[in-house]
Design a protein around this motif. Structure first.
Motif, PDB file in Angstrom:
ATOM      1  N   TYR A  33       1.276  -1.569  -0.626  1.00 32.75           N
ATOM      2  CA  TYR A  33       0.245  -0.382   0.081  1.00 32.75           C
ATOM      3  C   TYR A  33       0.604   1.096  -0.234  1.00 32.75           C
ATOM      4  O   TYR A  33       0.721   2.223  -0.847  1.00 32.75           O
ATOM      5  N   LYS A  34       1.559   0.646   1.373  1.00 35.36           N
ATOM      6  CA  LYS A  34       3.145   2.575   0.881  1.00 35.36           C
ATOM      7  C   LYS A  34       3.521   3.262  -0.610  1.00 35.36           C
ATOM      8  O   LYS A  34       3.581   3.637  -0.668  1.00 35.36           O
ATOM      9  N   MET A  35       3.320   1.461  -0.722  1.00 29.81           N
ATOM     10  CA  MET A  35       4.735   1.662  -3.062  1.00 29.81           C
ATOM     11  C   MET A  35       2.926   2.197  -3.604  1.00 29.81           C
ATOM     12  O   MET A  35       4.029   3.132  -3.798  1.00 29.81           O
ATOM     13  N   VAL A  36       1.772   2.596  -3.773  1.00 33.01           N
ATOM     14  CA  VAL A  36       1.032   2.230  -3.865  1.00 33.01           C
ATOM     15  C   VAL A  36       1.204   4.028  -3.897  1.00 33.01           C
ATOM     16  O   VAL A  36       1.072   4.798  -4.815  1.00 33.01           O
ATOM     17  N   LEU A  37       1.287   4.060  -2.775  1.00 33.99           N
ATOM     18  CA  LEU A  37       0.322   5.801  -1.960  1.00 33.99           C
ATOM     19  C   LEU A  37       1.118   6.307  -2.408  1.00 33.99           C
ATOM     20  O   LEU A  37       1.144   7.796  -3.012  1.00 33.99           O
ATOM     21  N   SER A  38       3.238   6.224  -2.513  1.00 32.40           N
ATOM     22  CA  SER A  38       3.884   6.926  -2.536  1.00 32.40           C
ATOM     23  C   SER A  38       3.992   6.894  -4.641  1.00 32.40           C
ATOM     24  O   SER A  38       4.785   8.357  -5.038  1.00 32.40           O
ATOM     25  N   GLN A  39       3.276   6.853  -5.211  1.00 33.94           N
ATOM     26  CA  GLN A  39       3.185   6.618  -6.918  1.00 33.94           C
ATOM     27  C   GLN A  39       1.480   7.258  -7.469  1.00 33.94           C
ATOM     28  O   GLN A  39       1.170   6.901  -6.581  1.00 33.94           O
ATOM     29  N   ASP A  40       2.558   7.789  -8.469  1.00 30.91           N
ATOM     30  CA  ASP A  40       1.142   8.080  -8.896  1.00 30.91           C
ATOM     31  C   ASP A  40       0.187   6.835  -9.856  1.00 30.91           C
ATOM     32  O   ASP A  40      -0.956   6.875  -9.591  1.00 30.91           O
ATOM     33  N   LYS A  41       0.903   6.593 -10.659  1.00 31.36           N
ATOM     34  CA  LYS A  41       0.702   4.551 -11.117  1.00 31.36           C
ATOM     35  C   LYS A  41       1.867   3.942 -10.839  1.00 31.36           C
ATOM     36  O   LYS A  41       2.932   4.649 -11.408  1.00 31.36           O
ATOM     37  N   ARG A  90       4.727  -5.201 -24.068  1.00 30.10           N
ATOM     38  CA  ARG A  90       4.058  -5.805 -23.602  1.00 30.10           C
ATOM     39  C   ARG A  90       2.962  -4.777 -22.319  1.00 30.10           C
ATOM     40  O   ARG A  90       3.815  -3.772 -21.779  1.00 30.10           O
ATOM     41  N   LYS A  91       2.001  -4.379 -22.758  1.00 30.97           N
ATOM     42  CA  LYS A  91       1.678  -3.607 -21.829  1.00 30.97           C
ATOM     43  C   LYS A  91       1.040  -4.084 -20.192  1.00 30.97           C
ATOM     44  O   LYS A  91       1.023  -5.330 -20.071  1.00 30.97           O
ATOM     45  N   ALA A  92       1.592  -2.718 -19.699  1.00 34.63           N
ATOM     46  CA  ALA A  92       1.548  -3.311 -18.011  1.00 34.63           C
ATOM     47  C   ALA A  92       0.155  -2.987 -17.310  1.00 34.63           C
ATOM     48  O   ALA A  92      -0.146  -1.605 -17.837  1.00 34.63           O
ATOM     49  N   SER A  93      -0.608  -3.745 -16.577  1.00 31.60           N
ATOM     50  CA  SER A  93      -1.075  -3.156 -15.661  1.00 31.60           C
ATOM     51  C   SER A  93      -0.175  -2.244 -14.477  1.00 31.60           C
ATOM     52  O   SER A  93       0.014  -2.485 -13.896  1.00 31.60           O
ATOM     53  N   THR A  94      -1.317  -0.932 -14.488  1.00 33.88           N
ATOM     54  CA  THR A  94      -0.516   0.019 -13.535  1.00 33.88           C
ATOM     55  C   THR A  94      -2.022   0.474 -12.695  1.00 33.88           C
ATOM     56  O   THR A  94      -3.460  -0.090 -12.574  1.00 33.88           O
ATOM     57  N   VAL A  95      -2.035   0.232 -11.374  1.00 34.62           N
ATOM     58  CA  VAL A  95      -2.925   0.716 -10.425  1.00 34.62           C
ATOM     59  C   VAL A  95      -2.210   2.141  -9.113  1.00 34.62           C
ATOM     60  O   VAL A  95      -0.807   2.365  -9.297  1.00 34.62           O
ATOM     61  N   SER A  96      -3.182   2.684  -9.222  1.00 39.78           N
ATOM     62  CA  SER A  96      -2.528   3.764  -8.217  1.00 39.78           C
ATOM     63  C   SER A  96      -3.461   3.919  -6.882  1.00 39.78           C
ATOM     64  O   SER A  96      -4.973   3.121  -7.225  1.00 39.78           O
ATOM     65  N   CYS A  97      -3.126   4.837  -5.916  1.00 38.76           N
ATOM     66  CA  CYS A  97      -4.106   5.018  -4.446  1.00 38.76           C
ATOM     67  C   CYS A  97      -5.010   5.587  -5.072  1.00 38.76           C
ATOM     68  O   CYS A  97      -5.527   6.377  -6.162  1.00 38.76           O
ATOM     69  N   VAL A  98      -6.153   5.421  -3.902  1.00 38.46           N
ATOM     70  CA  VAL A  98      -7.442   6.688  -3.853  1.00 38.46           C
ATOM     71  C   VAL A  98      -7.147   7.493  -3.074  1.00 38.46           C
ATOM     72  O   VAL A  98      -7.606   6.735  -1.433  1.00 38.46           O
TER      73      VAL A  98
END
Ligand SMILES: [Zn+2]
Length: 353
Positions: A30-38, A80-88
């Motif tokens: 979660y911290k990793m997701v929170l620290s990045q835009d995507k 290859r297309k990479a699936s990204t995740v971002s925080c809300v």
């Protein structure tokens, strides 16, 4: 029995450790997701040195709880297309209540630590049931204006100009608020969310640090209507054995000098609080700095003395802690244009420049 006991202990401790590791993995993801835009899943796995299934498991939980969102396949890496995740960021909100002698402030802070809304109202403090009821009403009105689901609020931090017990449940004393016995406020117990009390300057210092990941150690000097501060070592506040640390306002600057609100003489607070300036401009700091800009003689002389005393304190703090000194509080927000002048003064005083 002895061996069984040891075996049992071993199994229990192993179980606890596994839970800890899983919980820690979730926090780290979660911290990793929170620290990045995507961020692509693959990158989370690489950075945290976790397997892709572990990352996927944790992301699924975060997405289901509304804390993260799948952005889809937005860019390509190596064909290859990479699936990204971002925080809300606004998935959870913390509410801050700032209680001072004459005002009360409310702020809503999201998971990125951004203040998404704030308000400051005139409200004279008194340790009475009427005051507590009005704080509760104001809190309920404020959260209603945010138009967010009740379960979005994860907690409420209440900052006070005084000494707070280590558990954050009581105000032990506050000269500014006239509290000399430990006080537990009933309004906090009536708020339907976890609440914690904080010393105002410590809260402000930690807020500064939270936005500066590169800073490990710092001394925060809060120059508001009273002076406080925070000592931050390894990004944690050091409160002292009696939670009295960093009360820089009560360091004696001039023996036998002006009387401090604490009753003793010559304390730094008497010379460098915001009141030392605003009292020369009908109680308005903004007016003081306007008069200073217009080269008002009284304000110019007072500000020169102010800078002199402030520079001595900064130099002393630098000698004691040998680290970054952050100037904050009401006056801190006006010091930008004068920072080079202050730095020059400190350099002249500093033995180790
Ligand atoms: Zn004092």
């Amino acid at each position: 029995m002895k061996i069984l006991y040891k075996t049992y202990f071993f199994e229990v401790s192993m179980a606890v450790n596994n839970i800890d590791v899983r919980q820690q993995n979730k926090i780290n993801v979660y911290k990793m997701v929170l620290s990045q835009d995507k961020i692509p899943r693959q990158k989370i796995a690489e950075k945290l040195q976790l397997s892709l299934p572990t990352v996927a498991f944790n992301l699924k939980q975060l997405i289901e709880s509304g804390l993260a969102v799948e952005d889809g396949q937005l860019f390509s890496t190596g064909g290859r297309k990479a699936s990204t995740v971002s925080c809300v960021p606004n998935a959870r909100i913390a509410i801050g209540i700032d209680i001072t002698q004459n005002h009360i402030g409310f702020a809503a802070v999201n998971l990125k630590g951004d203040v998404i809304d704030s308000i400051r109202l005139s409200q004279k403090f008194s340790y009475t049931a009427d005051y507590e009821n009005s704080v509760l009403d104001l809190f309920n009105n404020y959260t209603a204006t945010l138009k967010i689901p009740e379960n979005t609020i994860i907690g409420v931090g209440i900052s006070l100009p005084g000494i707070v017990n280590p558990e954050g449940t009581k105000l032990m004393e506050s000269h500014r608020l006239g509290i000399y016995e430990p006080a537990a406020f009933e309004f906090a117990e009536k708020i339907n969310h976890p609440t914690l009390f904080f010393n105002d300057a410590t809260a402000a210092g930690m807020a500064e640090i939270s936005k500066s990941p590169e800073i490990q150690h710092a001394v925060f000097l809060s120059l508001s209507n009273s002076i406080g501060g925070a000592i931050i070592i390894n990004r944690k506040s050091v409160d002292g054995d009696h939670a009295h640390s960093a009360e820089f306002g009560h360091i004696c600057s001039i023996p036998g000098g002006k009387q401090c609100y604490c009753g003793k003489a010559g304390h730094f607070d008497s010379y460098c609080s915001a009141l030392a300036l605003s009292e020369l401009a009908d109680g308005s700091l903004e007016t003081f700095f306007k008069k200073l800009e217009l080269k008002d003689t009284v304000c110019t002389k007072a500000f020169a003395d102010y800078i002199e005393n402030l520079s001595i304190m900064i130099c002393n703090l630098h000698i004691i802690f040998d680290t970054t000194v952050i100037l904050g509080g009401y006056v801190g927000s006006y010091l930008g244009p004068f920072i080079d002048q202050i730095k020059q003064k400190v350099l002249e005083l500093d033995t180790f420049r």
